[in-house]
Design a protein around this motif. Structure first.
Motif, PDB file in Angstrom:
ATOM      1  N   TYR A 110     -56.744  19.742  -4.830  1.00 55.85           N
ATOM      2  CA  TYR A 110     -55.628  20.093  -3.917  1.00 55.85           C
ATOM      3  C   TYR A 110     -54.347  19.419  -4.420  1.00 55.85           C
ATOM      4  O   TYR A 110     -53.298  20.056  -4.518  1.00 55.85           O
ATOM      5  CB  TYR A 110     -55.965  19.627  -2.498  1.00 55.85           C
ATOM      6  CG  TYR A 110     -54.887  19.922  -1.465  1.00 55.85           C
ATOM      7  CD1 TYR A 110     -54.918  21.083  -0.698  1.00 55.85           C
ATOM      8  CD2 TYR A 110     -53.822  19.033  -1.250  1.00 55.85           C
ATOM      9  CE1 TYR A 110     -53.937  21.356   0.251  1.00 55.85           C
ATOM     10  CE2 TYR A 110     -52.837  19.293  -0.309  1.00 55.85           C
ATOM     11  CZ  TYR A 110     -52.900  20.457   0.442  1.00 55.85           C
ATOM     12  OH  TYR A 110     -51.916  20.721   1.378  1.00 55.85           O
ATOM     13  N   GLU A 111     -54.466  18.148  -4.711  1.00 51.25           N
ATOM     14  CA  GLU A 111     -53.266  17.402  -5.087  1.00 51.25           C
ATOM     15  C   GLU A 111     -52.663  17.907  -6.386  1.00 51.25           C
ATOM     16  O   GLU A 111     -51.451  17.955  -6.546  1.00 51.25           O
ATOM     17  CB  GLU A 111     -53.594  15.897  -5.140  1.00 51.25           C
ATOM     18  CG  GLU A 111     -53.733  15.359  -3.711  1.00 51.25           C
ATOM     19  CD  GLU A 111     -54.375  13.988  -3.588  1.00 51.25           C
ATOM     20  OE1 GLU A 111     -54.854  13.681  -2.484  1.00 51.25           O
ATOM     21  OE2 GLU A 111     -54.400  13.238  -4.597  1.00 51.25           O
ATOM     22  N   SER A 112     -53.502  18.357  -7.325  1.00 48.76           N
ATOM     23  CA  SER A 112     -52.936  18.802  -8.594  1.00 48.76           C
ATOM     24  C   SER A 112     -52.305  20.201  -8.477  1.00 48.76           C
ATOM     25  O   SER A 112     -51.333  20.491  -9.145  1.00 48.76           O
ATOM     26  CB  SER A 112     -53.966  18.719  -9.720  1.00 48.76           C
ATOM     27  OG  SER A 112     -54.779  19.838  -9.713  1.00 48.76           O
ATOM     28  N   LYS A 115     -49.331  19.778  -5.483  1.00 53.01           N
ATOM     29  CA  LYS A 115     -48.314  18.787  -5.854  1.00 53.01           C
ATOM     30  C   LYS A 115     -47.982  17.819  -4.723  1.00 53.01           C
ATOM     31  O   LYS A 115     -46.829  17.418  -4.539  1.00 53.01           O
ATOM     32  CB  LYS A 115     -46.995  19.477  -6.313  1.00 53.01           C
ATOM     33  CG  LYS A 115     -47.181  20.567  -7.343  1.00 53.01           C
ATOM     34  CD  LYS A 115     -47.557  19.989  -8.700  1.00 53.01           C
ATOM     35  CE  LYS A 115     -47.798  21.083  -9.716  1.00 53.01           C
ATOM     36  NZ  LYS A 115     -48.895  20.797 -10.640  1.00 53.01           N
ATOM     37  N   THR A 116     -48.967  17.492  -3.932  1.00 50.89           N
ATOM     38  CA  THR A 116     -48.757  16.519  -2.859  1.00 50.89           C
ATOM     39  C   THR A 116     -50.110  15.903  -2.494  1.00 50.89           C
ATOM     40  O   THR A 116     -51.148  16.536  -2.724  1.00 50.89           O
ATOM     41  CB  THR A 116     -48.121  17.199  -1.621  1.00 50.89           C
ATOM     42  OG1 THR A 116     -47.990  16.247  -0.586  1.00 50.89           O
ATOM     43  CG2 THR A 116     -48.955  18.364  -1.110  1.00 50.89           C
ATOM     44  N   LYS A 117     -50.085  14.710  -1.938  1.00 46.41           N
ATOM     45  CA  LYS A 117     -51.336  14.072  -1.522  1.00 46.41           C
ATOM     46  C   LYS A 117     -51.918  14.825  -0.332  1.00 46.41           C
ATOM     47  O   LYS A 117     -51.170  15.321   0.520  1.00 46.41           O
ATOM     48  CB  LYS A 117     -51.072  12.614  -1.097  1.00 46.41           C
ATOM     49  CG  LYS A 117     -51.035  11.657  -2.252  1.00 46.41           C
ATOM     50  CD  LYS A 117     -51.231  10.219  -1.803  1.00 46.41           C
ATOM     51  CE  LYS A 117     -52.668   9.739  -1.839  1.00 46.41           C
ATOM     52  NZ  LYS A 117     -53.328   9.845  -3.146  1.00 46.41           N
ATOM     53  N   HIS A 118     -53.241  14.933  -0.271  1.00 46.96           N
ATOM     54  CA  HIS A 118     -53.832  15.599   0.880  1.00 46.96           C
ATOM     55  C   HIS A 118     -53.685  14.711   2.113  1.00 46.96           C
ATOM     56  O   HIS A 118     -54.040  13.537   2.065  1.00 46.96           O
ATOM     57  CB  HIS A 118     -55.318  15.919   0.640  1.00 46.96           C
ATOM     58  CG  HIS A 118     -55.821  16.937   1.609  1.00 46.96           C
ATOM     59  ND1 HIS A 118     -56.037  16.650   2.942  1.00 46.96           N
ATOM     60  CD2 HIS A 118     -56.088  18.254   1.460  1.00 46.96           C
ATOM     61  CE1 HIS A 118     -56.430  17.742   3.561  1.00 46.96           C
ATOM     62  NE2 HIS A 118     -56.465  18.738   2.692  1.00 46.96           N
TER      63      HIS A 118
END
Ligand SMILES: NC(=O)C1=CN([C@@H]2O[C@H](COP(=O)(O)OP(=O)(O)OC[C@H]3O[C@@H](n4cnc5c(N)ncnc54)[C@H](OP(=O)(O)O)[C@@H]3O)[C@@H](O)[C@H]2O)C=CC1
Ligand SMILES: CC(=O)N[C@@H](CCC(=O)OP(=O)(O)O)C(=O)O
Length: 346
Positions: A110-112, A115-118
């Motif tokens: 998800y993060e990659s 482009k944001t932390k879950h």
């Protein structure tokens, strides 16, 4: 009656839920939210609405909504959904999230791609991927359902049976998909204004579309292999509909009849999936306003590839119709309740 709330009811998927649920005999909508329209009656914003005309849009305040509802649909952008989902779950309310926040099992993936932390990685293992044709039993007992993306729904449904039966080469899969503009939601964006979209046809997010890992997750699961796909999305100047054309090499000796039989037998009892006979191919106009997924295919003996074409309405089987199908399963209602089958054709 199942009491429900729609968070983000002025967007395209929220409105589509209102359209579908108006005909649902077991559901009462007790709350609809919109930050921009808070305080207005539904009929003041959407004069065509008669069933829910007197409901008043309210702020998406979980503490005020949760005590009044059994189940909530989150029709808000990804990123905004996860923490709202957590708050409703903590208050004992079941959640169907139409955003992408709980679809990927791995927070790092998800993060990659996003482009944001879950925001809530601890909930990922609780979430069930809401594709009833594949995860029906798990959905029945779920309190958090991650409703699939529109492109993934159109792409995964025709390919999973062919992978499970080992009829196609996983590494050879190419998915070429086209969407109507409502797939991008109702908020204004330059690339979506009339002059930019009308009489144009373009590819976008080539090789970086965020639905790629979602499709790969499910196809990898079905095949038992880890592999990548080529997935290209296009914007078409129409309001609704997705047409996905998938190409895959077939295994030695496999015929068109084998491919069609595998799909027919996998989906023989499915009310919303239709495998078309030889020579017939899906059209978006044939699924408009319905929860159907139509699938047609052809084997090209010159290249050894199968060409598999699927069509859905992005707002129905690609979003709100599938969400109602999931709600019906979670609540123990007949799965097809409220879901019209006939398209608005022409
Ligand atoms: N459109 C489609 O075909 C599909 C969409 N999806 C997904 O479903 C979700 C909803 O999509 P769609 O209906 O198209 O989106 P829209 O942009 O049309 O609508 C979004 C809705 O959410 C509200 N909203 C926006 N931001 C927030 C926020 N931060 N907190 C609370 N409410 C918010 C908006 O109202 P207000 O700003 O007034 O609060 C509006 O009602 C998205 O995650 C989308 O990716 C999934 C499959 C298909
Ligand atoms: C035409 C268009 O722009 N479509 C959107 C997909 C809509 C969707 O299903 O996105 P979610 O994963 O957020 O649910 C896109 O390509 O991003």
């Amino acid at each position: 009656m199942l009491k429900i709330a729609i968070i983000g009811a002025t967007g395209y998927t929220g409105l589509e839920l209102l359209r579908i649920l108006a005909k649902h005999p077991e559901v009462e909508i007790v709350s609809v939210t919109s930050r921009q329209e808070a305080g207005k009656k539904v009929r003041e914003v959407f004069p065509f609405e008669s069933y829910f005309a007197e409901l008043v849009f309210e702020e998406p305040d979980v503490s005020k909504i949760a005590p009044r509802v059994d189940l909530v649909f989150l029709c808000v952008p990804h990123g905004a959904a996860a923490e709202t989902a957590r708050a409703f779950l903590e208050a004992g309310v079941k959640v169907i999230d139409l955003s992408a926040d709980f679809r990927l099992k791995d927070a790092a993936v998800y993060e990659s791609w996003y482009k944001t932390k879950h925001p809530c990685p601890e909930l990922l293992s609780k979430a069930v991927y809401g594709l009833p044709e594949i995860y029906r039993e798990e959905i029945k007992g779920a309190s958090l359902v991650a409703n699939p993306g529109c492109y993934p729904t159109a792409s995964i449904l025709p390919l999973v049976p062919l992978l499970k039966e080992k009829l196609i080469e996983p590494q050879s899969i190419i998915i070429d998909a086209k969407s109507g503009v409502s797939g991008a939601g109702r908020s204004a964006k330059l690339r979506l204004i009339f002059c930019e979209v009308n009489e144009d046809f373009c590819a976008y997010n080539v090789a970086v579309h965020r639905h790629t890992p979602e499709i790969e997750q499910e196809l990898n699961q079905a095949s038992g292999f880890s592999f990548h796909i080529n997935f290209t999305t296009h914007l078409v100047p129409m309001s609704r509909g997705i047409l996905a054309t998938s190409y895959a090499e077939v295994k030695e000796g496999v015929t068109e009849r084998d491919l069609r039989e595998a799909l027919k037998s996998a989906y023989a009892r499915e009310p919303f999936i239709k495998i078309l006979d030889e020579g017939l191919y899906p059209q978006t106009a044939h699924v408009k306003g319905t929860n159907l997924c139509l699938i047609g295919l052809k084997f090209d003996p010159r290249t050894g590839r199968a060409i598999i074409i699927s069509a859905i309405d992005n707002l129905v089987k690609g979003a709100s119709g599938q969400a109602v199908q999931n709600m019906n399963l979670m609540a123990g209602f007949p799965e097809t309740l409220g879901l019209e089958k006939r398209p608005l054709f022409p």
